[in-house]
Design an enzyme around this catalytic site. Structure first.
Site, PDB file in Angstrom:
ATOM      1  N   ASN A   1      -8.467   4.150   8.027  1.00  0.00           N
ATOM      2  CA  ASN A   1      -7.872   3.007   8.714  1.00  0.00           C
ATOM      3  C   ASN A   1      -8.004   3.070  10.232  1.00  0.00           C
ATOM      4  O   ASN A   1      -7.861   2.066  10.902  1.00  0.00           O
ATOM      5  CB  ASN A   1      -6.403   2.839   8.323  1.00  0.00           C
ATOM      6  CG  ASN A   1      -5.617   4.118   8.432  1.00  0.00           C
ATOM      7  OD1 ASN A   1      -5.963   5.113   7.811  1.00  0.00           O
ATOM      8  ND2 ASN A   1      -4.572   4.103   9.225  1.00  0.00           N
TER       9      ASN A   1
ATOM     10  N   THR B   1      12.423  -7.524 -10.017  1.00  0.00           N
ATOM     11  CA  THR B   1      11.884  -8.871 -10.193  1.00  0.00           C
ATOM     12  C   THR B   1      10.599  -9.024  -9.392  1.00  0.00           C
ATOM     13  O   THR B   1      10.543  -8.650  -8.220  1.00  0.00           O
ATOM     14  CB  THR B   1      12.927  -9.917  -9.754  1.00  0.00           C
ATOM     15  OG1 THR B   1      14.103  -9.691 -10.527  1.00  0.00           O
ATOM     16  CG2 THR B   1      12.426 -11.332  -9.960  1.00  0.00           C
TER      17      THR B   1
ATOM     18  N   GLY C   1       0.810  -1.214   0.000  1.00  0.00           N
ATOM     19  CA  GLY C   1       0.000   0.000   0.000  1.00  0.00           C
ATOM     20  C   GLY C   1       0.844   1.265   0.000  1.00  0.00           C
ATOM     21  O   GLY C   1       0.527   2.234  -0.696  1.00  0.00           O
ATOM     22  N   THR C   2       1.908   1.272   0.772  1.00  0.00           N
ATOM     23  CA  THR C   2       2.747   2.468   0.874  1.00  0.00           C
ATOM     24  C   THR C   2       3.360   2.807  -0.479  1.00  0.00           C
ATOM     25  O   THR C   2       3.319   3.959  -0.924  1.00  0.00           O
ATOM     26  CB  THR C   2       3.845   2.241   1.929  1.00  0.00           C
ATOM     27  OG1 THR C   2       3.218   2.000   3.191  1.00  0.00           O
ATOM     28  CG2 THR C   2       4.767   3.438   2.038  1.00  0.00           C
TER      29      THR C   2
ATOM     30  N   CYS D   1       1.554   2.402  12.531  1.00  0.00           N
ATOM     31  CA  CYS D   1       2.782   3.134  12.193  1.00  0.00           C
ATOM     32  C   CYS D   1       3.106   4.187  13.230  1.00  0.00           C
ATOM     33  O   CYS D   1       4.217   4.676  13.304  1.00  0.00           O
ATOM     34  CB  CYS D   1       2.624   3.810  10.831  1.00  0.00           C
ATOM     35  SG  CYS D   1       1.670   2.825   9.695  1.00  0.00           S
TER      36      CYS D   1
ATOM     37  N   SER E   1      -3.349  -3.266  -0.735  1.00  0.00           N
ATOM     38  CA  SER E   1      -2.259  -3.960  -0.046  1.00  0.00           C
ATOM     39  C   SER E   1      -2.728  -5.346   0.367  1.00  0.00           C
ATOM     40  O   SER E   1      -3.749  -5.486   1.041  1.00  0.00           O
ATOM     41  CB  SER E   1      -1.846  -3.166   1.196  1.00  0.00           C
ATOM     42  OG  SER E   1      -0.931  -3.920   1.956  1.00  0.00           O
ATOM     43  N   ALA E   2      -1.977  -6.372  -0.038  1.00  0.00           N
ATOM     44  CA  ALA E   2      -2.434  -7.757   0.144  1.00  0.00           C
ATOM     45  C   ALA E   2      -2.571  -8.167   1.610  1.00  0.00           C
ATOM     46  O   ALA E   2      -3.458  -8.942   1.968  1.00  0.00           O
ATOM     47  CB  ALA E   2      -1.466  -8.706  -0.576  1.00  0.00           C
ATOM     48  N   HIS E   3      -1.701  -7.644   2.480  1.00  0.00           N
ATOM     49  CA  HIS E   3      -1.716  -8.169   3.859  1.00  0.00           C
ATOM     50  C   HIS E   3      -2.902  -7.674   4.680  1.00  0.00           C
ATOM     51  O   HIS E   3      -3.078  -8.109   5.822  1.00  0.00           O
ATOM     52  CB  HIS E   3      -0.382  -7.898   4.568  1.00  0.00           C
ATOM     53  CG  HIS E   3      -0.143  -6.489   5.032  1.00  0.00           C
ATOM     54  ND1 HIS E   3      -0.369  -6.124   6.336  1.00  0.00           N
ATOM     55  CD2 HIS E   3       0.328  -5.401   4.408  1.00  0.00           C
ATOM     56  CE1 HIS E   3      -0.024  -4.837   6.480  1.00  0.00           C
ATOM     57  NE2 HIS E   3       0.402  -4.381   5.311  1.00  0.00           N
TER      58      HIS E   3
ATOM     59  N   GLN F   1      -7.994  -0.190   3.144  1.00  0.00           N
ATOM     60  CA  GLN F   1      -8.860  -0.705   4.208  1.00  0.00           C
ATOM     61  C   GLN F   1     -10.198  -1.203   3.668  1.00  0.00           C
ATOM     62  O   GLN F   1     -10.880  -1.978   4.331  1.00  0.00           O
ATOM     63  CB  GLN F   1      -9.120   0.371   5.264  1.00  0.00           C
ATOM     64  CG  GLN F   1      -7.929   0.650   6.165  1.00  0.00           C
ATOM     65  CD  GLN F   1      -7.568  -0.522   7.054  1.00  0.00           C
ATOM     66  OE1 GLN F   1      -8.417  -1.329   7.452  1.00  0.00           O
ATOM     67  NE2 GLN F   1      -6.297  -0.638   7.386  1.00  0.00           N
TER      68      GLN F   1
HETATM   69  C1  LIG Z   1      -1.948  -0.462   5.860  1.00  0.00           C
HETATM   70  C2  LIG Z   1      -2.302   0.748   5.074  1.00  0.00           C
HETATM   71  C3  LIG Z   1      -1.408   1.297   4.139  1.00  0.00           C
HETATM   72  C4  LIG Z   1      -0.004   0.779   3.963  1.00  0.00           C
HETATM   73  O1  LIG Z   1       0.042  -0.467   3.327  1.00  0.00           O
HETATM   74  P1  LIG Z   1       1.374  -1.361   3.461  1.00  0.00           P
HETATM   75  O2  LIG Z   1       1.160  -2.477   2.521  1.00  0.00           O
HETATM   76  O3  LIG Z   1       1.431  -1.790   4.891  1.00  0.00           O
HETATM   77  O4  LIG Z   1       2.522  -0.491   3.069  1.00  0.00           O
HETATM   78  C5  LIG Z   1      -1.821   2.376   3.395  1.00  0.00           C
HETATM   79  N1  LIG Z   1      -3.041   2.902   3.564  1.00  0.00           N
HETATM   80  C6  LIG Z   1      -3.925   2.422   4.440  1.00  0.00           C
HETATM   81  C7  LIG Z   1      -5.285   3.031   4.557  1.00  0.00           C
HETATM   82  C8  LIG Z   1      -3.585   1.325   5.230  1.00  0.00           C
HETATM   83  O5  LIG Z   1      -4.462   0.860   6.122  1.00  0.00           O
END
Ligand SMILES: *Cc1c(COP(=O)(O)O)cnc(C)c1O
Length: 392
Positions: A155, A241, A73-74, A329, A203-205, A183
């Protein structure tokens, strides 16, 4: 060290779904090839990425080539904002960015970074309900505005923003529109046509796939200066890669999330409302932060007057319950949450807040246990505080 038994911090990260892990495993071992290699093992890895892109495109209702895989996501937020800004600088096309005061730091700090280079920015404040007004975005538009970036769901407080309306507005003025949908993914619709977005970060996680992989949807024709230079991966848009297992995992997790979305959301909504109602009924002087209805089905953010949020979290942790005080964070810093301040809480109120975010595998029993521990903890901390006040 005690163990986490009840995990209520799914906005920070989620565990990898066993089905997702299983789909990924071959790409660590037998099918380890580099997707840029021309021999069979490389071609197999390339095919896996192509398939993942097509599977994700079906969920976003976009063309596969409009998806750029990233490290999360970042990176996606940085790429969207800096990429658009630098392209416009290079082509002498305007200088002003509109975002909101309660974005994730990946957006806020990217915009602040650009301000150091002479870009100008307007940070629109959300209402006290945690929702941005479309009129306020419109009032911020200038002739030199190049980009509007507004998150899909916050978030920290889970409030859902009027993305489609803001997207339509942006396009009426010929301005590009980015949304951080990190989110929202899994619980809200991600159809980029209906959302009227040009750029969308995932963001996958955050949806039961691993950390370190994500994507940026880039509408065809959107001008941006690519930020990662090197090889010709991702059609010369993002060098490096590819994270083949991560990309396969992300596609699998997204498909599962949207195939199971109705059941998951119904389950989350029932747990969320049980938690909110339990807190508000059992604990005096508790307030829910953010609109009750226009919020993610898994988010609870509450303030407990006169009690320090970090102290509550330590007590929850001693009982094996994991929650957080807003954004992961910023944990460890004593700065009150910029999100809670933006919706009008005092620093004191912001510091008395905690965030509990639910996941698909949480149970009613876990919610009831959390309610008991929370009620006991807040009551005890308040009694302690008033005893200390009397002693002074
Ligand atoms: C977690 C989050 C991110 C960052 O994503 P990462 O994959 O952890 O870098 C960005 N924006 C929001 C709203 C998030 O909740």
């Amino acid at each position: 060290m005690n163990r986490t038994e009840i995990y209520l911090d799914h906005a920070a990260t989620t565990p990898v779904d066993p089905r997702v892990l299983e789909a990924m495993l071959p790409y660590f071992t037998e099918q380890f090839g580099n997707p840029s290699s021309i021999y069979a093992a490389g071609r197999q890895a390339r095919a896996a990425i192509d398939q993942a892109r097509a599977r994700i495109a079906r969920i976003l209702h976009c063309q596969p080539r409009e998806i750029v895989f990233t490290s999360g996501g970042t990176e996606s937020d940085n790429l969207a904002i800096k990429g658009v800004a630098w392209w416009h600088r290079l082509n002498g096309r305007g200088n002003h960015i509109i975002t909101t005061a309660f974005e994730h730091h990946a957006v806020l700090h990217s915009v602040q970074y650009l301000e150091k280079f002479g870009f100008e920015a307007t940070y629109v404040r959300p209402g006290p309900d945690g929702i941005v007004r479309v009129e306020d975005i419109e009032a911020a538009i200038r002739p030199d505005t190049i980009l509007i970036s507004v998150m899909y769901a916050n978030n920290e407080i889970g409030t859902i923003q009027p993305i489609a309306e803001i997207g339509k507005l942006a396009h009426r003025y010929g301005i590009l529109f980015h949304t951080d949908a990190v989110q929202a993914a899994g619980t809200l619709p991600l159809d980029v046509e209906r959302l009227h977005v040009d750029l969308l970060s995932l963001s996958a996680h955050k949806f039961y796939a691993p950390k370190g992989v994500g994507l940026l949807y880039v509408r065809q024709g959107t001008k941006l200066l690519w930020q990662q230079n090197g090889g010709s991966q991702e059609s010369n848009r993002r060098a490096g890669t590819e994270n083949v297992p991560g990309i396969v995992g992300m596609a699998t997790a997204l498909e599962l999330a949207y195939a199971e979305r109705e059941e998951r959301n119904a389950h989350l909504l029932a747990l969320r409302d049980r938690l909110i109602d339990g807190i508000l009924q059992r604990i005096p002087d508790a307030r829910l932060n953010g609109d009750r209805e226009q919020r993610l089905p898994n988010n609870v953010n509450v303030s407990f007057e006169g009690v320090d949020g970090e102290t509550i979290l330590l007590n929850l942790d001693m009982h094996g319950i994991a929650a957080s005080s807003g954004s992961a964070c910023t944990t460890g810093s004593t700065e009150p949450s910029h999100v809670l301040l933006a919706i009008g809480l005092t620093p004191e109120q912001a510091r008395s807040s905690i965030r509990l975010t639910l996941g698909k595998d949480n149970t009613e029993q876990e919610i009831d246990r959390t309610l008991n521990v929370l009620e006991e903890t807040v009551t005890r901390l308040r009694r302690l505080a008033s005893a200390q006040a009397r002693a002074r």
